[in-house]
Scaffold this motif. Structure first.
Motif, short mmCIF file in Angstrom:
data_model
loop_
_atom_site.label_atom_id
_atom_site.label_comp_id
_atom_site.label_asym_id
_atom_site.label_seq_id
_atom_site.Cartn_x
_atom_site.Cartn_y
_atom_site.Cartn_z
N TYR A 1 -4.09 -1.08 -3.89
CA TYR A 1 -3.95 -2.39 -3.24
C TYR A 1 -5.08 -3.32 -3.70
O TYR A 1 -5.72 -3.99 -2.89
CB TYR A 1 -3.95 -2.23 -1.72
CG TYR A 1 -2.76 -1.46 -1.20
CD1 TYR A 1 -1.53 -2.09 -1.03
CD2 TYR A 1 -2.86 -0.10 -0.91
CE1 TYR A 1 -0.43 -1.38 -0.57
CE2 TYR A 1 -1.77 0.62 -0.45
CZ TYR A 1 -0.55 -0.03 -0.28
OH TYR A 1 0.54 0.67 0.18
N PRO B 1 1.23 -3.70 3.31
CA PRO B 1 2.25 -2.64 3.46
C PRO B 1 2.80 -2.57 4.88
O PRO B 1 2.20 -3.07 5.82
CB PRO B 1 1.45 -1.36 3.12
CG PRO B 1 0.03 -1.71 3.43
CD PRO B 1 -0.12 -3.17 3.12
N LEU C 1 -6.49 1.51 3.28
CA LEU C 1 -5.73 1.27 2.06
C LEU C 1 -6.57 1.61 0.83
O LEU C 1 -7.75 1.23 0.74
CB LEU C 1 -5.30 -0.19 1.98
CG LEU C 1 -4.32 -0.70 3.05
CD1 LEU C 1 -3.95 -2.14 2.78
CD2 LEU C 1 -3.07 0.17 3.13
N ASN D 1 -4.52 0.36 7.58
CA ASN D 1 -3.08 0.08 7.69
C ASN D 1 -2.55 0.52 9.05
O ASN D 1 -2.13 1.67 9.23
CB ASN D 1 -2.33 0.81 6.56
CG ASN D 1 -0.86 0.42 6.53
OD1 ASN D 1 -0.47 -0.61 7.07
ND2 ASN D 1 -0.04 1.24 5.88
#
Length: 261
Positions: free
Chosen positions: A56, A261, A51, A90
């Motif tokens: 973020y 996410p 990320l 992620n």
């Protein structure tokens, strides 16, 4: 974070990596090889969808604040020597986490989603922190490489070996797999760190109990081998340190998970 690695200092460290002829790698060399590993991971988004910090920022701020509290424990020996960095990868299908020498943490969103509260995340970070602080990976590498090769890897001269190390850190291998002794030491140190915070240290035990019920943890336990004595030993350590409870921050953690996410 407690320790930030600035670029000029980093360049100085890299320049020194191949010059130190100590019997055992220096702390600076741990940072060097960790930086090499981190650079390779962040340069490979196809395998490691890290990320972006700018996008973020709240996720990184949240996790790093927890790590900062752990770093303030008197039990952490190398808090000022290492470059403490968290990367969030992620992939919710992967319930795992791993670290690299010198202060680098890698947390998959899958394991962040699997945990129940902030105290359990603190427990996860504390265990990984102990592996870094005890230099378990460096010791494992020196069982496989001589010091000269280690220095060459840290200096960026052995790309094939670096790739092999990363594979082992992520998936486990005969070269890079923590021993049961490593795991028990990391558990014991993690419990000590947690007692120096306001978190409920017993949630380290509950974290393991939760993860053992999850599917998709084969990768995690390939890196961190499990044995049935770990819960019993942690229970004993918790009692010996005072058998106290603390904050779990369950609702706050649920809000954090919603931001993933």
């Amino acid at each position: 974070m407690k320790k930030h690695l600035h670029i000029p200092l980093l360049l100085l460290m890299l320049a020194s990596c191949s010059e130190d002829k100590s019997v055992f790698p220096t702390l600076t060399q741990d940072v060097c090889i960790g930086w090499r590993i981190d650079s390779a991971i962040t340069a490979n988004p196809a395998q490691f969808n890290v990320l972006e910090r700018s996008k973020y920022a709240a996720i990184y701020s949240y996790t790093e604040e927890i790590l900062q509290q752990l770093l303030e424990s008197d039990g952490v020996r190398n808090a000022e020597a290492f470059s403490w960095q968290i990367r969030v990868i992620n992939d919710k299908s992967v319930i795992s986490a791993f670290v690299a020498p010198g202060g680098y943490f890698y947390l998959y969103t899958g394991i962040l989603m699997a945990l129940d509260n902030e105290a359990q995340l603190a427990g996860l970070l504390a265990h990984q922190l102990a592996h870094i602080d005890c230099r378990h990976i460096t010791k494992m590498l020196l069982r496989h490489y001589d010091l000269s090769t280690f220095e060459s890897i840290a200096a960026g001269l052995e790309q094939a070996e670096l790739d092999s190390i990363i594979h082992g850190l992520v998936n486990g291998s005969s070269t890079l797999k923590y021993s049961c002794s490593n795991e028990h030491e990391a558990d014991s140190k993690a419990m000590e760190y947690l007692f120096d915070t306001g978190y409920d240290p017993y949630e380290l035990i509950n974290m393991y109990r939760k993860l053992l019920t999850c599917s998709g943890v084969a990768q995690l336990f390939a890196i961190h081998p499990w044995d049935d004595g770990r819960i019993e030993n942690l229970e004993a350590a918790w009692k010996n340190l005072g058998a106290r409870h603390g904050e779990k921050y369950t609702e706050r953690y649920l809000d954090f998970k919603k931001s993933l996410p």
